[in-house]
Design a protein around this motif. Structure first.
Motif, PDB file in Angstrom:
ATOM      1  N   PHE A   1       0.843  -1.204   0.000  1.00  0.00           N
ATOM      2  CA  PHE A   1       0.000   0.000   0.000  1.00  0.00           C
ATOM      3  C   PHE A   1       0.879   1.254   0.000  1.00  0.00           C
ATOM      4  O   PHE A   1       0.584   2.239  -0.680  1.00  0.00           O
ATOM      5  CB  PHE A   1      -0.918   0.013   1.222  1.00  0.00           C
ATOM      6  CG  PHE A   1      -2.120  -0.891   1.096  1.00  0.00           C
ATOM      7  CD1 PHE A   1      -2.154  -1.934   0.180  1.00  0.00           C
ATOM      8  CD2 PHE A   1      -3.228  -0.695   1.905  1.00  0.00           C
ATOM      9  CE1 PHE A   1      -3.251  -2.767   0.063  1.00  0.00           C
ATOM     10  CE2 PHE A   1      -4.342  -1.516   1.797  1.00  0.00           C
ATOM     11  CZ  PHE A   1      -4.361  -2.551   0.881  1.00  0.00           C
ATOM     12  N   GLY A   2       1.965   1.209   0.783  1.00  0.00           N
ATOM     13  CA  GLY A   2       2.886   2.348   0.808  1.00  0.00           C
ATOM     14  C   GLY A   2       3.545   2.553  -0.539  1.00  0.00           C
ATOM     15  O   GLY A   2       3.737   3.688  -0.976  1.00  0.00           O
ATOM     16  N   GLY A   3       3.881   1.461  -1.216  1.00  0.00           N
ATOM     17  CA  GLY A   3       4.484   1.555  -2.540  1.00  0.00           C
ATOM     18  C   GLY A   3       3.535   2.166  -3.548  1.00  0.00           C
ATOM     19  O   GLY A   3       3.957   2.938  -4.426  1.00  0.00           O
ATOM     20  N   VAL A   4       2.248   1.831  -3.449  1.00  0.00           N
ATOM     21  CA  VAL A   4       1.243   2.434  -4.337  1.00  0.00           C
ATOM     22  C   VAL A   4       1.182   3.938  -4.120  1.00  0.00           C
ATOM     23  O   VAL A   4       1.136   4.726  -5.073  1.00  0.00           O
ATOM     24  CB  VAL A   4      -0.144   1.801  -4.097  1.00  0.00           C
ATOM     25  CG1 VAL A   4      -1.236   2.589  -4.828  1.00  0.00           C
ATOM     26  CG2 VAL A   4      -0.151   0.345  -4.548  1.00  0.00           C
ATOM     27  N   ALA A   5       1.206   4.361  -2.857  1.00  0.00           N
ATOM     28  CA  ALA A   5       1.146   5.789  -2.547  1.00  0.00           C
ATOM     29  C   ALA A   5       2.401   6.522  -3.004  1.00  0.00           C
ATOM     30  O   ALA A   5       2.335   7.698  -3.389  1.00  0.00           O
ATOM     31  CB  ALA A   5       0.942   5.992  -1.050  1.00  0.00           C
ATOM     32  N   ASP A   6       3.553   5.849  -2.991  1.00  0.00           N
ATOM     33  CA  ASP A   6       4.815   6.491  -3.353  1.00  0.00           C
ATOM     34  C   ASP A   6       4.998   6.630  -4.860  1.00  0.00           C
ATOM     35  O   ASP A   6       5.640   7.580  -5.321  1.00  0.00           O
ATOM     36  CB  ASP A   6       5.996   5.690  -2.783  1.00  0.00           C
ATOM     37  CG  ASP A   6       6.071   5.753  -1.275  1.00  0.00           C
ATOM     38  OD1 ASP A   6       5.448   6.670  -0.691  1.00  0.00           O
ATOM     39  OD2 ASP A   6       6.733   4.886  -0.665  1.00  0.00           O
ATOM     40  N   ASP A   7       4.463   5.691  -5.633  1.00  0.00           N
ATOM     41  CA  ASP A   7       4.587   5.743  -7.088  1.00  0.00           C
ATOM     42  C   ASP A   7       3.494   6.655  -7.641  1.00  0.00           C
ATOM     43  O   ASP A   7       2.304   6.394  -7.491  1.00  0.00           O
ATOM     44  CB  ASP A   7       4.445   4.332  -7.669  1.00  0.00           C
ATOM     45  CG  ASP A   7       4.679   4.302  -9.173  1.00  0.00           C
ATOM     46  OD1 ASP A   7       3.803   4.792  -9.929  1.00  0.00           O
ATOM     47  OD2 ASP A   7       5.725   3.801  -9.598  1.00  0.00           O
ATOM     48  N   LYS A   8       3.882   7.748  -8.287  1.00  0.00           N
ATOM     49  CA  LYS A   8       2.896   8.756  -8.677  1.00  0.00           C
ATOM     50  C   LYS A   8       1.872   8.246  -9.686  1.00  0.00           C
ATOM     51  O   LYS A   8       0.700   8.615  -9.648  1.00  0.00           O
ATOM     52  CB  LYS A   8       3.600  10.002  -9.212  1.00  0.00           C
ATOM     53  CG  LYS A   8       4.322  10.785  -8.117  1.00  0.00           C
ATOM     54  CD  LYS A   8       4.873  12.104  -8.614  1.00  0.00           C
ATOM     55  CE  LYS A   8       5.503  12.896  -7.478  1.00  0.00           C
ATOM     56  NZ  LYS A   8       6.045  14.196  -7.937  1.00  0.00           N
ATOM     57  N   LYS A   9       2.291   7.366 -10.596  1.00  0.00           N
ATOM     58  CA  LYS A   9       1.334   6.820 -11.568  1.00  0.00           C
ATOM     59  C   LYS A   9       0.348   5.883 -10.880  1.00  0.00           C
ATOM     60  O   LYS A   9      -0.857   5.924 -11.138  1.00  0.00           O
ATOM     61  CB  LYS A   9       2.075   6.083 -12.686  1.00  0.00           C
ATOM     62  CG  LYS A   9       2.817   7.004 -13.646  1.00  0.00           C
ATOM     63  CD  LYS A   9       3.472   6.209 -14.773  1.00  0.00           C
ATOM     64  CE  LYS A   9       4.192   7.129 -15.741  1.00  0.00           C
ATOM     65  NZ  LYS A   9       4.861   6.368 -16.831  1.00  0.00           N
ATOM     66  N   ALA A  10       0.866   5.030  -9.989  1.00  0.00           N
ATOM     67  CA  ALA A  10      -0.010   4.114  -9.246  1.00  0.00           C
ATOM     68  C   ALA A  10      -0.950   4.891  -8.339  1.00  0.00           C
ATOM     69  O   ALA A  10      -2.133   4.553  -8.192  1.00  0.00           O
ATOM     70  CB  ALA A  10       0.832   3.137  -8.428  1.00  0.00           C
ATOM     71  N   ARG A  11      -0.415   5.958  -7.725  1.00  0.00           N
ATOM     72  CA  ARG A  11      -1.242   6.789  -6.842  1.00  0.00           C
ATOM     73  C   ARG A  11      -2.370   7.458  -7.617  1.00  0.00           C
ATOM     74  O   ARG A  11      -3.509   7.533  -7.145  1.00  0.00           O
ATOM     75  CB  ARG A  11      -0.397   7.857  -6.150  1.00  0.00           C
ATOM     76  CG  ARG A  11      -1.136   8.574  -5.027  1.00  0.00           C
ATOM     77  CD  ARG A  11      -0.496   9.889  -4.629  1.00  0.00           C
ATOM     78  NE  ARG A  11       0.942   9.806  -4.389  1.00  0.00           N
ATOM     79  CZ  ARG A  11       1.691  10.852  -4.065  1.00  0.00           C
ATOM     80  NH1 ARG A  11       1.126  12.062  -3.947  1.00  0.00           N
ATOM     81  NH2 ARG A  11       2.979  10.719  -3.894  1.00  0.00           N
ATOM     82  N   ALA A  12      -2.076   7.928  -8.828  1.00  0.00           N
ATOM     83  CA  ALA A  12      -3.108   8.561  -9.657  1.00  0.00           C
ATOM     84  C   ALA A  12      -4.207   7.560 -10.007  1.00  0.00           C
ATOM     85  O   ALA A  12      -5.401   7.894 -10.004  1.00  0.00           O
ATOM     86  CB  ALA A  12      -2.482   9.128 -10.928  1.00  0.00           C
ATOM     87  N   CYS A  13      -3.817   6.330 -10.294  1.00  0.00           N
ATOM     88  CA  CYS A  13      -4.813   5.288 -10.572  1.00  0.00           C
ATOM     89  C   CYS A  13      -5.649   5.002  -9.325  1.00  0.00           C
ATOM     90  O   CYS A  13      -6.878   4.893  -9.403  1.00  0.00           O
ATOM     91  CB  CYS A  13      -4.133   4.008 -11.039  1.00  0.00           C
ATOM     92  SG  CYS A  13      -3.400   4.101 -12.692  1.00  0.00           S
ATOM     93  N   ALA A  14      -4.990   4.898  -8.174  1.00  0.00           N
ATOM     94  CA  ALA A  14      -5.713   4.648  -6.922  1.00  0.00           C
ATOM     95  C   ALA A  14      -6.678   5.784  -6.622  1.00  0.00           C
ATOM     96  O   ALA A  14      -7.805   5.562  -6.153  1.00  0.00           O
ATOM     97  CB  ALA A  14      -4.720   4.482  -5.769  1.00  0.00           C
ATOM     98  N   GLN A  15      -6.264   7.000  -6.905  1.00  0.00           N
ATOM     99  CA  GLN A  15      -7.130   8.160  -6.697  1.00  0.00           C
ATOM    100  C   GLN A  15      -8.389   8.059  -7.561  1.00  0.00           C
ATOM    101  O   GLN A  15      -9.504   8.319  -7.094  1.00  0.00           O
ATOM    102  CB  GLN A  15      -6.357   9.435  -7.022  1.00  0.00           C
ATOM    103  CG  GLN A  15      -7.149  10.717  -6.798  1.00  0.00           C
ATOM    104  CD  GLN A  15      -6.360  11.944  -7.214  1.00  0.00           C
ATOM    105  OE1 GLN A  15      -5.546  11.882  -8.126  1.00  0.00           O
ATOM    106  NE2 GLN A  15      -6.604  13.064  -6.557  1.00  0.00           N
ATOM    107  N   ASN A  16      -8.223   7.682  -8.817  1.00  0.00           N
ATOM    108  CA  ASN A  16      -9.367   7.532  -9.710  1.00  0.00           C
ATOM    109  C   ASN A  16     -10.256   6.356  -9.304  1.00  0.00           C
ATOM    110  O   ASN A  16     -11.486   6.426  -9.417  1.00  0.00           O
ATOM    111  CB  ASN A  16      -8.888   7.365 -11.156  1.00  0.00           C
ATOM    112  CG  ASN A  16      -8.515   8.685 -11.799  1.00  0.00           C
ATOM    113  OD1 ASN A  16      -9.364   9.438 -12.237  1.00  0.00           O
ATOM    114  ND2 ASN A  16      -7.217   8.983 -11.824  1.00  0.00           N
ATOM    115  N   LEU A  17      -9.650   5.271  -8.832  1.00  0.00           N
ATOM    116  CA  LEU A  17     -10.423   4.133  -8.340  1.00  0.00           C
ATOM    117  C   LEU A  17     -11.292   4.539  -7.152  1.00  0.00           C
ATOM    118  O   LEU A  17     -12.467   4.151  -7.053  1.00  0.00           O
ATOM    119  CB  LEU A  17      -9.482   2.993  -7.928  1.00  0.00           C
ATOM    120  CG  LEU A  17      -8.803   2.230  -9.060  1.00  0.00           C
ATOM    121  CD1 LEU A  17      -7.632   1.416  -8.527  1.00  0.00           C
ATOM    122  CD2 LEU A  17      -9.803   1.312  -9.758  1.00  0.00           C
ATOM    123  N   MET A  18     -10.716   5.315  -6.241  1.00  0.00           N
ATOM    124  CA  MET A  18     -11.461   5.759  -5.071  1.00  0.00           C
ATOM    125  C   MET A  18     -12.597   6.699  -5.470  1.00  0.00           C
ATOM    126  O   MET A  18     -13.723   6.593  -4.968  1.00  0.00           O
ATOM    127  CB  MET A  18     -10.521   6.442  -4.071  1.00  0.00           C
ATOM    128  CG  MET A  18     -11.186   6.750  -2.734  1.00  0.00           C
ATOM    129  SD  MET A  18     -10.018   7.371  -1.490  1.00  0.00           S
ATOM    130  CE  MET A  18      -9.160   5.862  -1.042  1.00  0.00           C
TER     131      MET A  18
END
Length: 340
Positions: free
Chosen positions: A206-223
């Protein structure tokens, strides 16, 4: 009278819960199909590592060795075939026995269809774990985050079943009984859809997802998709451990979207080392429960005519990983829509 408790599907989370309950002196049995895991639990007890460290003797058995008369069954299997699993458990319940589902997604409906709403409780677990091998489970959340949200489909908050389950779980951590439990379920679902979905797709914590900006952007859109679908269904999403996630992450304009993007690492700070159970399953060559997490968002989105392209992509990618036509990794980020 002492309650007879079973944890059905005692894997990473269930082993830890069972260890805490056994440590408190409760009559609890850990049930799992994995005979090696059951044998180790019987021989050396449950060993808990990570943010806590202790071992405790426990009772354990396979489903074929279940006895009758369970007063409370905590259901912790993957939500792949709930109707069959619950039908298997039902004959082993005591006359007033209940099933408390701790599964991801929105499992209460399928459980209640077999045992009835009055014998169905739901519980959202606010902590994470990783199974390290037979008998050994790692607690990956901080000890001050061992929280539970308990409730039922009809909103009742004070009957004997709720009081009994609340008292049992308080041997591990604080329990909040929520009149708007389905709103709490959607709270957990939006975190799982975003972070578990991206963890499974990329192989990151989960921390790695938050640290990677592309993964974080995807997680933001998923939420954001999950929030939009819940609102279209008339669901009021509950705060998570006192934080109003909707207020923070339900952006409308570019400025609030930027702010929510910056806040993502802070939101997951206490759970940085958590590794999605879907990712753990895929790494073992097992099917994961993406249809009960991201797939639920997609299904409700279709009913409400709310587009869910990011959740659709997670479902498609994880099924492709299951059948061997795709692999876990950061290369999957290119499969998502552009982050606009």
């Amino acid at each position: 009278m002492k309650k007879k408790i079973a944890i059905y599907g005692a894997g990473s989370l269930g082993t830890i819960l069972g260890a805490y309950l056994a440590k408190a002196g409760l009559d609890v049995v850990l049930i799992n199909h994995n005979k090696a895991h059951v044998d180790e639990l019987r021989k050396n007890g449950a060993r808990i590592i990570g943010t806590v460290n202790f071992s405790v003797p426990v009772q354990a058995c396979t489903p074929q060795e279940m006895s009758e008369g369970y007063d409370v069954v905590f259901l912790m299997t993957k939500q792949l075939d709930n109707a069959r699993v619950v039908a298997t458990i039902k004959p082993f319940l005591s006359p007033e026995g209940i099933i408390c589902t701790m599964q991801n997604g929105l499992p209460e409906l399928s459980v209640s269809e077999v045992v009835g709403e009055d014998r169905t409780l739901g519980c959202a677990v606010g902590w994470g774990a990783t199974l390290h091998g037979p008998g050994v489970s790692e607690l990956t959340s901080e000890p001050d985050r061992l929280v539970f949200s308990l409730g039922c489909m009809d909103g009742r908050t004070d009957d004997s079943a709720i009081r009994d389950v609340k008292a049992i779980l308080e041997n591990m951590g604080p329990v909040e009984v929520d009149a708007n439990f389905m709103g709490a379920r959607w709270s957990k679902l939006l975190v799982n859809a975003a972070f578990s979905g991206m963890s499974a797709v990329t192989g990151l914590t989960f921390g790695g997802v938050a640290d990677d900006k592309k993964a974080r952007a995807c997680a933001q859109n998923l939420m954001k998709e999950t929030i939009d679908v819940a609102h279209a269904q008339g669901v009021k999403i509950e705060p998570i451990q006192g934080t109003d996630v909707v207020k923070i992450f339900n952006y409308r304009g570019w400025f609030k979207k930027k702010i929510s993007f910056l806040l993502f690492p802070l939101a997951i700070k206490k759970h940085r080392s958590l590794k999605a159970s879907m990712l753990q399953d895929l790494e073992k060559g097992k099917k994961c429960e993406v249809d009960a997490i991201n797939g639920v968002v997609c299904a409700y989105g279709r009913k409400a005519s709310v587009p869910t392209p990011y959740n659709d992509t997670v479902v498609s990618l994880l099924h492709a990983i299951e059948d061997g036509s795709a692999k876990i990794g950061l290369q999957n980020l290119s499969k998502f829509p552009s982050h606009n």
